[in-house]
Each structure stands twice: as structure tokens, then as C-alpha cells.
Motif scaffolding. Structure first.
Motif, PDB file in Angstrom:
ATOM      1  N   ALA A  91      -3.036 -11.106  -3.847  1.00  0.00           N
ATOM      2  CA  ALA A  91      -3.769 -10.227  -2.930  1.00  0.00           C
ATOM      3  C   ALA A  91      -2.845  -9.175  -2.333  1.00  0.00           C
ATOM      4  CB  ALA A  91      -4.417 -11.060  -1.826  1.00  0.00           C
ATOM      5  N   ARG A  92      -1.678  -9.589  -1.886  1.00  0.00           N
ATOM      6  CA  ARG A  92      -0.732  -8.644  -1.294  1.00  0.00           C
ATOM      7  C   ARG A  92      -0.178  -7.683  -2.342  1.00  0.00           C
ATOM      8  NH1 ARG A  92       1.436 -10.132   3.771  1.00  0.00           N
ATOM      9  NH2 ARG A  92       0.365 -11.942   4.659  1.00  0.00           N
ATOM     10  N   ALA A  93       0.065  -8.184  -3.548  1.00  0.00           N
ATOM     11  CA  ALA A  93       0.598  -7.328  -4.603  1.00  0.00           C
ATOM     12  C   ALA A  93      -0.377  -6.203  -4.945  1.00  0.00           C
ATOM     13  CB  ALA A  93       0.897  -8.162  -5.850  1.00  0.00           C
ATOM     14  N   VAL A  94      -1.671  -6.522  -5.021  1.00  0.00           N
ATOM     15  CA  VAL A  94      -2.667  -5.483  -5.314  1.00  0.00           C
ATOM     16  C   VAL A  94      -2.737  -4.477  -4.164  1.00  0.00           C
ATOM     17  CG1 VAL A  94      -5.126  -5.048  -5.683  1.00  0.00           C
ATOM     18  CG2 VAL A  94      -3.998  -6.943  -6.869  1.00  0.00           C
ATOM     19  N   ALA A  95      -2.771  -4.981  -2.930  1.00  0.00           N
ATOM     20  CA  ALA A  95      -2.857  -4.080  -1.774  1.00  0.00           C
ATOM     21  C   ALA A  95      -1.652  -3.148  -1.693  1.00  0.00           C
ATOM     22  CB  ALA A  95      -2.975  -4.900  -0.487  1.00  0.00           C
ATOM     23  N   VAL A  96      -0.474  -3.646  -2.049  1.00  0.00           N
ATOM     24  CA  VAL A  96       0.748  -2.848  -1.954  1.00  0.00           C
ATOM     25  C   VAL A  96       0.920  -1.938  -3.164  1.00  0.00           C
ATOM     26  CG1 VAL A  96       3.273  -2.971  -1.943  1.00  0.00           C
ATOM     27  CG2 VAL A  96       1.950  -4.463  -0.446  1.00  0.00           C
ATOM     28  N   PHE A  97       0.874  -2.522  -4.372  1.00  0.00           N
ATOM     29  CA  PHE A  97       1.248  -1.767  -5.566  1.00  0.00           C
ATOM     30  C   PHE A  97       0.117  -0.896  -6.104  1.00  0.00           C
ATOM     31  CE2 PHE A  97       4.116  -5.624  -6.013  1.00  0.00           C
ATOM     32  CZ  PHE A  97       5.174  -4.999  -5.358  1.00  0.00           C
ATOM     33  N   ALA A  98      -1.124  -1.227  -5.778  1.00  0.00           N
ATOM     34  CA  ALA A  98      -2.242  -0.388  -6.216  1.00  0.00           C
ATOM     35  C   ALA A  98      -2.676   0.596  -5.143  1.00  0.00           C
ATOM     36  CB  ALA A  98      -3.431  -1.262  -6.628  1.00  0.00           C
ATOM     37  N   TYR A  99      -2.619   0.165  -3.874  1.00  0.00           N
ATOM     38  CA  TYR A  99      -3.161   0.987  -2.798  1.00  0.00           C
ATOM     39  C   TYR A  99      -2.109   1.510  -1.815  1.00  0.00           C
ATOM     40  CZ  TYR A  99      -7.789  -0.450  -4.364  1.00  0.00           C
ATOM     41  OH  TYR A  99      -8.929  -0.646  -5.114  1.00  0.00           O
ATOM     42  N   GLY A 100      -0.883   1.054  -1.927  1.00  0.00           N
ATOM     43  CA  GLY A 100       0.175   1.588  -1.071  1.00  0.00           C
ATOM     44  C   GLY A 100       0.191   1.053   0.338  1.00  0.00           C
ATOM     45  N   ASP A 101      -0.484  -0.050   0.607  1.00  0.00           N
ATOM     46  CA  ASP A 101      -0.453  -0.635   1.943  1.00  0.00           C
ATOM     47  C   ASP A 101       0.919  -1.273   2.208  1.00  0.00           C
ATOM     48  OD1 ASP A 101      -3.025   0.165   2.206  1.00  0.00           O
ATOM     49  OD2 ASP A 101      -3.924  -1.837   2.220  1.00  0.00           O
ATOM     50  N   ARG A 102       1.183  -1.530   3.459  1.00  0.00           N
ATOM     51  CA  ARG A 102       2.467  -2.124   3.839  1.00  0.00           C
ATOM     52  C   ARG A 102       2.280  -3.617   4.119  1.00  0.00           C
ATOM     53  NH1 ARG A 102       5.612  -3.610   8.059  1.00  0.00           N
ATOM     54  NH2 ARG A 102       7.860  -3.025   7.995  1.00  0.00           N
ATOM     55  N   HIS A 103       2.770  -4.448   3.206  1.00  0.00           N
ATOM     56  CA  HIS A 103       2.760  -5.904   3.362  1.00  0.00           C
ATOM     57  C   HIS A 103       4.013  -6.454   2.686  1.00  0.00           C
ATOM     58  CE1 HIS A 103      -1.498  -5.978   4.557  1.00  0.00           C
ATOM     59  NE2 HIS A 103      -1.766  -5.227   3.512  1.00  0.00           N
ATOM     60  N   PRO A 104       4.520  -7.584   3.156  1.00  0.00           N
ATOM     61  CA  PRO A 104       5.568  -8.263   2.384  1.00  0.00           C
ATOM     62  C   PRO A 104       4.953  -8.920   1.149  1.00  0.00           C
ATOM     63  CG  PRO A 104       4.968  -9.584   4.291  1.00  0.00           C
ATOM     64  CD  PRO A 104       4.202  -8.296   4.410  1.00  0.00           C
ATOM     65  N   VAL A 105       5.584  -8.738   0.004  1.00  0.00           N
ATOM     66  CA  VAL A 105       5.142  -9.349  -1.249  1.00  0.00           C
ATOM     67  C   VAL A 105       6.281 -10.215  -1.755  1.00  0.00           C
ATOM     68  CG1 VAL A 105       4.296  -8.957  -3.580  1.00  0.00           C
ATOM     69  CG2 VAL A 105       3.710  -7.343  -1.767  1.00  0.00           C
ATOM     70  N   VAL A 106       6.018 -11.491  -1.971  1.00  0.00           N
ATOM     71  CA  VAL A 106       7.088 -12.433  -2.302  1.00  0.00           C
ATOM     72  C   VAL A 106       6.711 -13.240  -3.532  1.00  0.00           C
ATOM     73  CG1 VAL A 106       8.414 -14.422  -1.494  1.00  0.00           C
ATOM     74  CG2 VAL A 106       7.807 -12.600   0.114  1.00  0.00           C
ATOM     75  N   ASP A 107       7.534 -13.123  -4.586  1.00  0.00           N
ATOM     76  CA  ASP A 107       7.379 -13.996  -5.743  1.00  0.00           C
ATOM     77  C   ASP A 107       8.638 -14.847  -5.870  1.00  0.00           C
ATOM     78  OD1 ASP A 107       9.314 -12.320  -6.796  1.00  0.00           O
ATOM     79  OD2 ASP A 107       8.225 -11.919  -8.658  1.00  0.00           O
TER      80      ASP A 107
END
Length: 288
Positions: free
Chosen positions: A120-136
């Protein structure tokens, strides 16, 4: 805490691999599909499958209009085929709830089938440019070494998101680069077994390096051996079903040479429970 963002951004702009989902205009649907496929699957195996998938189903609605069996069949040998069913269900939900547009809101994404906190965070950040921490997994290793001075990360926890959030710049576009850069660094330089510290852009501010590279142990669960496992038996049954699709296969003909009959039957039962196969009249087929 040392500034990790500045050197990560500079390094990423020069060293990032050219991957399809990083190209401008790739779109939220492409990012979502790629994230499903990349779960526990190497990048090199994913790219040809991703391109074929998006050629066949360029939108969520296109996939939703096809039968689940088609998604499982197209998934081919990517492994963990339940992901194909979840992706199909998510496509139906996107069509029915969101007018065929992948949602931007993290909570809306989390409400879709098969989507967890990372995706969910990856899509919001990498597709839409939102600011969230993404951790894999790769990010967690970088954080464990650079900040905590540990050789390997501990079990996943909320602390990982907090640690990543603490190093993100204020600007959304810079934050997205740092999210991607930490992943890229863990995948290509700060690897689990053979880290290349001489090529690391944050080596001079890494707590693990400063401590002399101590072996702090590993708490991650090891994946069970594949050879001879129930997973291998499930894969063998699914290959037969995919090759025969859309026709059913009689149960007695399904990998009849499998050395462990009980394991084969257990694999068939689990595929039915998971919705990856349907049984009727003594035969098995992919879900319709």
C-alpha cells in the motif's frame, strides 16, 4: 542521527538500475502489479512476466473482466500463485469500488485483497508521489546496519517504519527517492552475505562499520527447503492444470508418478482450499 538522505539521493541518481516500474508514466496499475510479483521473487524473473501481464491486461478492469483461471495461468512459474488470485480479486475491487482507478489513499489500498502495509505504501509513494516510509527486507537491513549497528535486521516491526520515517526529507519527491534508494542499496550493495562497503555512499556514517562489523546474529526465520516440500508438490499439480487449461484433469492422472501419494493429495486439497483449483466429477481444473 546522521544525515543519510543526502548521500542516498546523490548515489541513487547515478546508480539506480533501469527498472520498468521506475520509468516516468509507468502508472499506478503497473506499480501495483510489479509489487505483487516482486514479493519473494527476484527482479530478473519478474520483468518478462510483468511486461506480458500488462500487455494482456493494461488496466485493472481488463483483468477483472477475465476469469481467475486466466490470471493463475498467466502467472506461470512465478511461484506463490495465490498472489495471482489476490491480484485478480484486487482488480475486481478496483473496478467496482474505485471506477477502475487504483486508489491513492493508503487505507483504501489496504482494503484491497492481497495488499499489506508495504505494498500500500509503495503504491502511494512510487505511483502517486506521496510521502510515506516504505520498508522492505533490503531497507530493513540497511537501517539495521547504518543506524543500529547490527549485522542483520531483527523480525519486522513497527520500529522499521519509524526508523525509515526519521531519515526521510520533508519534500515528498526527495522522500520517495530516499525510500527507493534504501531499497536499491540493500539489493545491490548492502547485501545480506557479501556487502560491498567500499561502494556504499553512507559507509562513513554507518554504525555497523564504525563498530568493526560485529556479527550480532540473525533472528529471521529460514525458509523451508523447497525440494520435496508440499510447495513443490503444489507447484507440480498447478503446472499440469495450467498445461491442460481450460480442460479439467482427472484426479488419478494428476502427477500420478509423484513419489509421496499422501503429499500429492495434500497438495490438491490445499489448492482447492486456497481457491487455486476446483474439483468436480473426479477431476480438477483451474478456477473459473
Amino acid at each position: 542521527m546522521p544525515d543519510l538522505a543526502t548521500p542516498l539521493i546523490a548515489w541513487y541518481r547515478v546508480n539506480a538500475r533501469d527498472l520498468p516500474w521506475r520509468r516516468p508514466g509507468f502508472g499506478a496499475w503497473g506499480v501495483l502489479v510489479s509489487e505483487f510479483m516482486l514479493q519473494q521473487t527476484p527482479v530478473g524473473r519478474v520483468i518478462p512476466h510483468l511486461e506480458a501481464w500488462l500487455t494482456r491486461w493494461p488496466t485493472p478492469s481488463a483483468l477483472a473482466a477475465d476469469a481467475p483461471a486466466e490470471a493463475v495461468h498467466q502467472w506461470a512459474n512465478l511461484g506463490y500463485p495465490r498472489r495471482a488470485l489476490w491480484l485478480h480479486r484486487a482488480a475486481v475491487e478496483i473496478r467496482d469500488r474505485h471506477g477502475g482507478i487504483v486508489p491513492q489513499d493508503v487505507d483504501a489500498l489496504l482494503a484491497l485483497s492481497g495488499i499489506g502495509d508495504y505494498t500500500a505504501r509503495a503504491v502511494a509513494v512510487f505511483a502517486y508521489g506521496d510521502r510515506h516510509p516504505v520498508v522492505d527486507t533490503n531497507t530493513r537491513r540497511v537501517l539495521a546496519r547504518a543506524i543500529e549497528g547490527r549485522s542483520q535486521p531483527g523480525p519486522p516491526s513497527r520500529r522499521d517504519l519509524d526508523a525509515m520515517a526519521a531519515i526521510l526529507p520533508a519534500r515528498s519527491d526527495d522522500a520517495a527517492i530516499v525510500d527507493a534508494a534504501a531499497m536499491e542499496l540493500g539489493a545491490t550493495v548492502c547485501t545480506a552475505r557479501s556487502p560491498r562497503c567500499g561502494a556504499c555512499p553512507i559507509a562513513d556514517r554507518c554504525a555497523w562499520r564504525a563498530a568493526g562489523y560485529p556479527d550480532t546474529g540473525e533472528e529471521r526465520r529460514r525458509q523451508a527447503r523447497y525440494e520435496g516440500s508440499d510447495r513443490q508438490a503444489r507447484g507440480a499439480v498447478l503446472r499440469v492444470l495450467r498445461d491442460a487449461a481450460p480442460l479439467p484433469v482427472r484426479l488419478e492422472d494428476l502427477v500420478s508418478d509423484w513419489p509421496d501419494r499422501l503429499q500429492r493429495d495434500r497438495a490438491i486439497d490445499s489448492l482447492i482450499v486456497d481457491g487455486l483449483a476446483e474439483a468436480s466429477d473426479g477431476a480438477l481444473r483451474l478456477p473459473r
